[in-house]
Design a protein around this motif. Structure first.
Motif, PDB file in Angstrom:
ATOM      1  N   ARG A  72      41.178  38.518 -19.875  1.00 19.47           N
ATOM      2  CA  ARG A  72      41.693  38.556 -18.499  1.00 19.47           C
ATOM      3  C   ARG A  72      40.909  37.598 -17.588  1.00 19.47           C
ATOM      4  NH1 ARG A  72      42.072  43.794 -17.985  1.00 19.47           N
ATOM      5  NH2 ARG A  72      39.970  44.096 -17.208  1.00 19.47           N
ATOM      6  N   GLN A  73      39.569  37.629 -17.709  1.00 17.85           N
ATOM      7  CA  GLN A  73      38.731  36.755 -16.871  1.00 17.85           C
ATOM      8  C   GLN A  73      38.942  35.289 -17.230  1.00 17.85           C
ATOM      9  OE1 GLN A  73      37.241  37.277 -14.227  1.00 17.85           O
ATOM     10  NE2 GLN A  73      35.299  36.198 -14.028  1.00 17.85           N
ATOM     11  N   LYS A  95      42.229  34.112 -15.742  1.00 14.69           N
ATOM     12  CA  LYS A  95      42.116  33.987 -14.282  1.00 14.69           C
ATOM     13  C   LYS A  95      41.380  32.702 -13.908  1.00 14.69           C
ATOM     14  CE  LYS A  95      39.623  36.126 -10.473  1.00 14.69           C
ATOM     15  NZ  LYS A  95      38.682  37.193 -10.121  1.00 14.69           N
TER      16      LYS A  95
END
Length: 199
Positions: free
Chosen positions: A166-167, A170
């Motif tokens: 997820r990071q 992003k």
């Protein structure tokens, strides 16, 4: 925070603080170290910061070191005013102080200790810069690679694979060269993600 409080700060710290305070009001997108270096290149051209007489490798290291030195010095100053400055290469944000960050960084953080000691810059040579870079990539590709890769992504040591993915997505979205991001940062993100996929 009263603007008069930071008028006595050194020029680099004052510029960084003004932008970090403004960013807190405008949106929640964190600054990267590269973002702040670009700001300092523009707003502090007449300081030791922008010496064109240095070899390119040493000039880049000097910009990096002085940015990190200023950020870690500023973090200690802000802690006395109930703020915490979260620092990683791709995510620098100003937050309200929590009990977790109640101590000075030099007591608990070897990275902060390194950057707060200006002598580490004064004795730097081109050969030493090249040695540091080689050492970084060696560590990243071996046993300590997980910690370095997590730091690159701005994650804690106990991050799950889902949090890593997820990071990465992003930050890759923010720093992709097609969206105006820095290609070196994007490559570092990708390499960190690839390292963590195999750990």
């Amino acid at each position: 925070m009263n603007p008069d409080e930071y008028l006595s700060l050194p020029p680099l710290q004052r510029v960084l603080l003004q932008h970090l305070l403004n960013q807190e009001r405008v949106d929640s997108t964190p600054y990267s170290e590269y973002d702040l270096i670009k700001i300092l290149r523009t707003e502090c051209p007449d300081t030791q910061w922008s010496s064109t007489t240095l070899p390119p490798e040493l000039r880049l290291f000097t910009e990096h070191f002085l940015t990190m030195h200023s950020l870690y010095s500023l973090r200690e100053w802000l802690a006395q005013r109930n703020y915490h400055l979260a620092i990683s290469p791709l995510s620098i944000t100003l937050q309200p102080l929590s009990p977790t960050y109640g101590r000075t960084l030099a007591d608990t953080d070897p990275v902060a200790e390194y950057y707060l000691d200006i002598r580490n810059l004064e004795h730097m040579t081109v050969d030493e810069v090249n040695r540091l870079l080689a050492s970084f990539w060696t560590r990243l590709n071996h046993q300590g690679g997980r910690e370095s890769a997590l730091s690159c992504l701005g994650l804690q040591h106990d991050a799950t694979q889902e949090e890593v993915t997820r990071q990465y997505r992003k930050l890759a979205h923010i720093h992709h060269p097609d969206r105006g991001g820095n290609s070196d940062h994007f490559i570092a993100l990708r390499e960190a993600y690839e390292t963590l996929k195999h750990k």
